[in-house]
Scaffold this motif. Structure first.
Motif, PDB file in Angstrom:
ATOM      1  N   ARG A 208       0.835  -1.210   0.000  1.00  0.00           N
ATOM      2  CA  ARG A 208       0.000   0.000   0.000  1.00  0.00           C
ATOM      3  C   ARG A 208       0.865   1.254   0.000  1.00  0.00           C
ATOM      4  NH1 ARG A 208      -3.041   3.695   3.111  1.00  0.00           N
ATOM      5  NH2 ARG A 208      -1.553   3.535   4.817  1.00  0.00           N
ATOM      6  N   ARG A 209       1.953   1.219   0.770  1.00  0.00           N
ATOM      7  CA  ARG A 209       2.824   2.387   0.909  1.00  0.00           C
ATOM      8  C   ARG A 209       3.600   2.731  -0.359  1.00  0.00           C
ATOM      9  NH1 ARG A 209       3.778   4.353   5.720  1.00  0.00           N
ATOM     10  NH2 ARG A 209       2.634   3.413   7.417  1.00  0.00           N
ATOM     11  N   LYS A 210       3.634   1.781  -1.298  1.00  0.00           N
ATOM     12  CA  LYS A 210       4.425   2.011  -2.514  1.00  0.00           C
ATOM     13  C   LYS A 210       3.944   3.218  -3.313  1.00  0.00           C
ATOM     14  CE  LYS A 210       6.945  -2.043  -2.938  1.00  0.00           C
ATOM     15  NZ  LYS A 210       8.022  -2.544  -3.782  1.00  0.00           N
ATOM     16  N   VAL A 211       2.661   3.593  -3.172  1.00  0.00           N
ATOM     17  CA  VAL A 211       2.171   4.746  -3.924  1.00  0.00           C
ATOM     18  C   VAL A 211       1.973   5.967  -3.015  1.00  0.00           C
ATOM     19  CG1 VAL A 211       1.041   3.304  -5.659  1.00  0.00           C
ATOM     20  CG2 VAL A 211      -0.285   4.122  -3.701  1.00  0.00           C
ATOM     21  N   LEU A 212       2.364   5.847  -1.736  1.00  0.00           N
ATOM     22  CA  LEU A 212       2.195   6.974  -0.826  1.00  0.00           C
ATOM     23  C   LEU A 212       3.490   7.767  -0.725  1.00  0.00           C
ATOM     24  CD1 LEU A 212       0.222   5.196   2.053  1.00  0.00           C
ATOM     25  CD2 LEU A 212      -0.696   6.603   0.203  1.00  0.00           C
ATOM     26  N   PRO A 213       3.378   9.101  -0.641  1.00  0.00           N
ATOM     27  CA  PRO A 213       4.590   9.927  -0.602  1.00  0.00           C
ATOM     28  C   PRO A 213       5.303   9.882   0.748  1.00  0.00           C
ATOM     29  CG  PRO A 213       2.628  11.308  -0.468  1.00  0.00           C
ATOM     30  CD  PRO A 213       2.154   9.890  -0.642  1.00  0.00           C
TER      31      PRO A 213
END
Ligand SMILES: [Zn+2]
Length: 251
Positions: A208-213
């Motif tokens: 999930r964090r892969k697309v979060l800044p």
């Protein structure tokens, strides 16, 4: 039609709505595996989808198939067709449930772990990972699931992106470290920073964090990672439901 002494021409236009409105800005991460076929992280909640029902089906059909004398017989073909239908139904139901749950939670983007990084190691050699088992056997499920998920999500205005799963099972989703201070034991991911998480939930959160800044934040409350909810396939209803609601009926 003719009314009030004049002819009126009525046009009926059917407009196809191409772009469904996105349910929100939320991001969900999905980790695909063998034991838990899918684990979803919503950032404050995690949901497991065990693959038990699918596995039981596989055993049943493998056994029945072995009992047929001739592998080219009508009966063997009938069994193969039925098994494929049931697999397809299971994956449709799974992807539909996930999209519906995402929609309820205002998720606009779903990130799915791409198994490309797991099928091959650093040298490009295919290998088996303990967690994922034999991928030759299960590759079909992951690929089909991802494409089913993508079109069902699109209908709801949710976009689906795939990201490499590389290191997502090894990295701590709380402190971001991936060294020898973490261990995975009996499905639990434990890090020296204090994180204790369901191992699949930790993986899904990393995806999930892969697309979060924002980088991981150690101060965030992450107790939810240790207590994922479980949705089980209810064979009699043909749908997924919370574990508490699924009554175990004998087949
Ligand atoms: Zn940590």
């Amino acid at each position: 039609m003719y009314e009030h002494d004049i002819w009126r021409l009525h046009f009926v236009c059917r407009v196809t709505i191409n772009e469904a409105e996105s349910p929100g800005d939320g991001v969900a991460g999905i980790d695909l595996g063998i034991c838990n076929l899918a684990t979803v992280s919503y950032g404050d909640e995690s949901v497991l989808y065990p693959g038990g029902a699918l596995k039981e089906d596989e055993y049943y059909f493998a056994k029945k198939r072995a009992e047929t004398d001739d592998s080219a017989s009508h009966e063997a073909r009938r069994l193969d067709t039925k098994r494929t239908d049931r697999r397809t139904h299971f994956l449709h139901t799974l992807s539909k449930d996930i999209v519906s749950e995402c929609s309820k939670r205002g998720v606009g983007t779903i990130v799915v772990g791409d198994l490309g990084g797991i099928r091959e190691d650093e040298n490009g050699d295919a290998r088996n990972w303990g967690k994922h088992g034999n991928l030759d056997l299960h590759g079909w499920a992951f690929d089909r699931f991802t494409s089913m998920l993508a079109y069902k999500a699109e209908e709801r205005g949710i976009s689906v992106v795939t990201k490499s799963e590389r290191n997502t099972s090894k990295t701590c989703s709380a402190c971001g470290q991936s060294d020898d201070r973490q261990r995975v034991q009996r499905g639990l991911y434990v890090c020296e920073c204090g994180l204790v998480a369901n191992a699949d939930s930790n993986g899904a959160e990393n995806i999930r964090r892969k697309v979060l800044p924002n980088p991981p934040n150690e101060d965030r409350d992450n107790g939810w990672l240790a207590q994922p909810a479980v949705r089980l396939f209810d064979c009699s209803e043909g749908r997924f439901a919370p574990r508490e609601q699924v009554v175990n009926r004998e087949p």
